[in-house]
Scaffold this active site. Structure first.
Site, PDB file in Angstrom:
ATOM      1  N   HIS A 192       0.842  -0.978   0.114  1.00 30.87           N
ATOM      2  CA  HIS A 192      -0.141   0.139  -0.093  1.00 30.87           C
ATOM      3  C   HIS A 192       0.849   1.253   0.198  1.00 30.87           C
ATOM      4  O   HIS A 192       0.319   2.455  -0.554  1.00 30.87           O
ATOM      5  CB  HIS A 192      -0.989  -0.009   1.125  1.00 30.87           C
ATOM      6  CG  HIS A 192      -0.243   0.032   2.617  1.00 30.87           C
ATOM      7  ND1 HIS A 192       0.060   0.971   3.114  1.00 30.87           N
ATOM      8  CD2 HIS A 192       0.212  -1.143   3.257  1.00 30.87           C
ATOM      9  CE1 HIS A 192       0.656   0.878   4.092  1.00 30.87           C
ATOM     10  NE2 HIS A 192       0.809  -0.555   4.214  1.00 30.87           N
ATOM     11  N   GLU A 441     -20.580   6.735  19.222  1.00 31.99           N
ATOM     12  CA  GLU A 441     -19.276   6.122  19.623  1.00 31.99           C
ATOM     13  C   GLU A 441     -19.374   5.272  21.203  1.00 31.99           C
ATOM     14  O   GLU A 441     -18.390   4.972  21.466  1.00 31.99           O
ATOM     15  CB  GLU A 441     -18.349   7.138  19.737  1.00 31.99           C
ATOM     16  CG  GLU A 441     -18.676   8.348  20.624  1.00 31.99           C
ATOM     17  CD  GLU A 441     -17.626   9.605  20.478  1.00 31.99           C
ATOM     18  OE1 GLU A 441     -16.399   9.501  20.234  1.00 31.99           O
ATOM     19  OE2 GLU A 441     -18.228  10.618  20.750  1.00 31.99           O
ATOM     20  N   ASP A 465     -13.610   5.522  19.599  1.00 32.64           N
ATOM     21  CA  ASP A 465     -14.339   5.134  20.968  1.00 32.64           C
ATOM     22  C   ASP A 465     -15.094   3.819  20.796  1.00 32.64           C
ATOM     23  O   ASP A 465     -15.268   3.319  21.783  1.00 32.64           O
ATOM     24  CB  ASP A 465     -14.891   6.457  21.592  1.00 32.64           C
ATOM     25  CG  ASP A 465     -13.986   7.512  21.829  1.00 32.64           C
ATOM     26  OD1 ASP A 465     -13.058   7.271  22.769  1.00 32.64           O
ATOM     27  OD2 ASP A 465     -14.045   8.630  21.665  1.00 32.64           O
ATOM     28  N   CYS A 512     -15.996   8.374  10.777  1.00 35.95           N
ATOM     29  CA  CYS A 512     -15.200   9.771  10.985  1.00 35.95           C
ATOM     30  C   CYS A 512     -14.061   9.067  12.143  1.00 35.95           C
ATOM     31  O   CYS A 512     -12.993   9.724  12.208  1.00 35.95           O
ATOM     32  CB  CYS A 512     -15.578  10.707  11.649  1.00 35.95           C
ATOM     33  SG  CYS A 512     -16.394  10.736  13.347  1.00 35.95           S
TER      34      CYS A 512
END
Ligand code: PEP
Ligand code: MG
Length: 590
Positions: A192, A441, A465, A512
């Site tokens: 990668h 989260e 989280d 996110c």
């Protein structure tokens, strides 16, 4: 002059001073300028004195109940002054002009070698104590340089990176406007980092086996991606050749990646937003081609602009500038997500701000943070909400609440948004309607996503989280880092639950957390049906390129196969087999 031959994965030739990055040991090694030596010595001394107070405190706590354990810390306190460790590290900084982290690591390696020779098994065992102490010294050095980006900001503009391995999450933190190219021990053409180098447009040679051990920090080297070579101590003639060939491959300032969605090989549009911490990160986000800001961690304001916490005008100006700079793209501002630990770390400064003092004895990551803390400090929350709503007319604002565990908290926060809007209307400046969302989260939020979805305009899944709370693994505790598994079936199921709840209520949902920055995990998330992501800016070009090479229908089939698997190992194997060799995030985010 010496030549190392590897595999050129991105063409072009550059010269520069080597910055050595040994990721496996998590210790960055770089040359510092003579002017910075004193600074590194001061950092070492500061870390030593912090370590001393911590050890003294631990010792005092144990003295009554566990005197035998307390004596272990006596030994560590003595070692703190042993010439072989901290004073030796100081000598290394002076002699070799290296950063303090590396000097501590080297002093520790020398010490361990001595312990290995000792015949007495009791003394040999003490090596563990030295390791513990060296770890503490390094940890305390990290406190003032929390991210690699901060560390690398000490690097000058003509640097090249030589690393054992360059993972996407690490590469994402490098400022590629300063670093000219890179060389790695690991890697192959399909690795990668090869994709990464091509999309960053920097020359790169990989598969060099042990270049990171052979090359000294600060050594002048040439990276010739076209000839698959790294040249150590190049001659003046060689440097002249580099100068002739080194056309400036970077796009001129202001140019960059195209803004707009990424598109998979079968034509599915995928939204790529950026996560930012500081207003200065906007340039990187725009350069990387982010459509918008999917997560602005506004609590970083507290680190740099302490006064802004209680100052509506100051906050308004900061939010307005970000919104204007990103328009017409949206900016998702997450209200302060700070916990008591973080407050404690800034105690000295926060003591200046009434209402933000912390009760250190109760500090815990699962305690008072995010929206909970904001609701407990309504005065400060109101200031932030008014500043945000005032800024809303300058661009496309979305407000996001972090660490929500119940619908009741969300409602309480929405009431406060309504009150802030009414305040502004009374002042004669009624704000426009602003989209309100929550970060999913906490597992409770994921399981009640259908209930939350009725009352918000969008979701963002905060996997960092979500993983730690779902798997009960503290993301900052290295001792359990191997249990931090983004690919655990429970995590994948939760993500699907949230995606479905959002779809049923027709609200957008993004991911996110750091998972989105890892190309393999991103591919799986697309297969699980997600089409919106927010990631660290440096990861966006790689994601865009990678998505262009993959078909969503095939990723969907892969995700269906993976969802039937029971263990992380099987899932990882299936994913790697399908996507190629990629490094998966382990051991916590940030
Ligand atoms: C998350 O938890 O995934 C997240 C994006 O927020 P942070 O990393 O700031 O907690
Ligand atoms: Mg979070």
């Amino acid at each position: 002059m010496q030549r190392l031959t590897g595999i050129g994965v991105s063409p072009g030739v550059v010269s520069g001073r080597a910055v050595i990055l040994i990721q496996r040991a998590q210790v960055l090694r770089y040359q510092v300028s003579p002017a910075r030596v004193a600074h590194e010595l001061a950092r070492l001394e500061e870390s030593r004195s912090r370590s001393r107070s911590q050890l003294t405190e631990i010792r005092a706590r144990l003295a009554d109940r566990r005197p035998e354990m307390a004596s272990l810390f006596d030994a560590q306190l003595l070692m703190l002054d042993d010439p072989m460790l901290a004073p030796r590290a100081a000598e290394i900084i002076r002699q070799q002009r290296v950063n303090a982290e590396w000097a501590v690591q080297q002093a520790f390696d020398e010490c361990s070698a001595v312990f290995d020779e000792v015949a007495d098994p009791y003394l040999r065992e003490r090596k563990g104590d030295v390791a513990d102490l060296a770890g503490r010294l390094r940890m305390n050095l990290r406190r003032d340089v929390s991210t690699l980006r901060d560390l690398l900001s000490g690097v000058d503009e003509s640097s090249v990176i030589v690393a054992d391995e360059l993972t996407p999450s690490l590469a994402a933190q490098v400022d590629w406007t300063k670093v000219r190219g890179f060389a790695t021990d690991a890697g192959s053409r399909t690795y990668h980092t090869a994709i990464l180098a091509r999309s960053l447009d920097v020359p790169a040679v990989v598969g060099l086996h042990n270049a990171s051990a052979q090359i000294e920090p600060g050594q002048l080297i040439v990276i010739d991606g076209s000839a698959s070579q790294v040249i150590l101590d190049p001659t003046p003639e060689e440097l002249a050749r580099v100068a002739r060939h080194a056309d400036d491959r970077r796009p001129a300032a202001g140019e960059g990646e195209p803004r707009g969605p990424a598109v998979t090989a079968d034509g599915v549009a995928i939204r790529l937003d950026a996560n930012i911490e500081f207003p200065d990160d906007l340039a990187a986000a725009r350069y990387a081609g982010a459509e918008g800001i999917g997560l602005y961690r506004s609590e970083f304001l507290l680190a740099s602009e302490l006064d802004a916490v209680g100052d509506e005008d100051r906050q308004y100006a900061i939010y307005r500038d970000i919104l204007e700079a990103m328009a017409p793209g949206w900016v998702t501002v997450r209200t302060f997500d700070i916990d008591e630990d973080q407050l404690a770390a800034r105690r000295a400064r926060h003591a200046l701000v009434p209402g933000w003092e912390t009760d250190e004895t109760r500090a815990s990551r699962q305690g008072l943070r995010g929206l909970r803390l904001s609701l407990m400090r309504p005065e400060l929350f109101r200031i932030q909400l008014r500043a945000l709503l005032r800024a809303a007319s300058h661009g496309h604002l979305r407000i996001m609440f972090p660490f929500v565990s119940s619908v009741a908290q969300l409602r309480a926060a929405r009431v406060m948004v309504g009150e802030a809007a009414a305040d502004l209307a009374r002042r004669g400046a009624a704000p426009p309607r602003v989209a309100i969302g929550v970060t999913i989260e906490i597992p409770a939020a994921a399981y009640t996503a259908d209930l939350l979805a009725r009352e918000v305009d969008f979701f963002a899944i905060g996997t960092n989280d979500l993983i730690q709370y779902c798997l009960a693994v503290d993301r900052a505790d290295e001792r359990v880092s191997q249990l931090y598994e983004p690919l655990h079936p429970a995590i994948l199921r939760m993500i699907v639950t949230v995606r479905r709840a959002a779809a049923r209520h027709r609200i957008p949902v993004s991911v996110c957390g750091e998972m989105a920055s890892d190309p393999a995990l991103l591919a799986l998330l697309v297969g699980l049906g997600l089409t919106e992501f927010s990631m660290t800016p440096g990861a966006i070009p790689v994601a865009r390129q990678m998505l262009a090479e993959l078909r969503r229908d095939e990723l969907g089939a892969l995700a269906r196969r993976i969802r039937r698997l029971a263990t992380v190992e099987d899932i990882e194997h299936e994913l790697m087999h399908a996507i190629g060799r990629l490094t998966l995030i382990k051991g916590g985010a940030r």
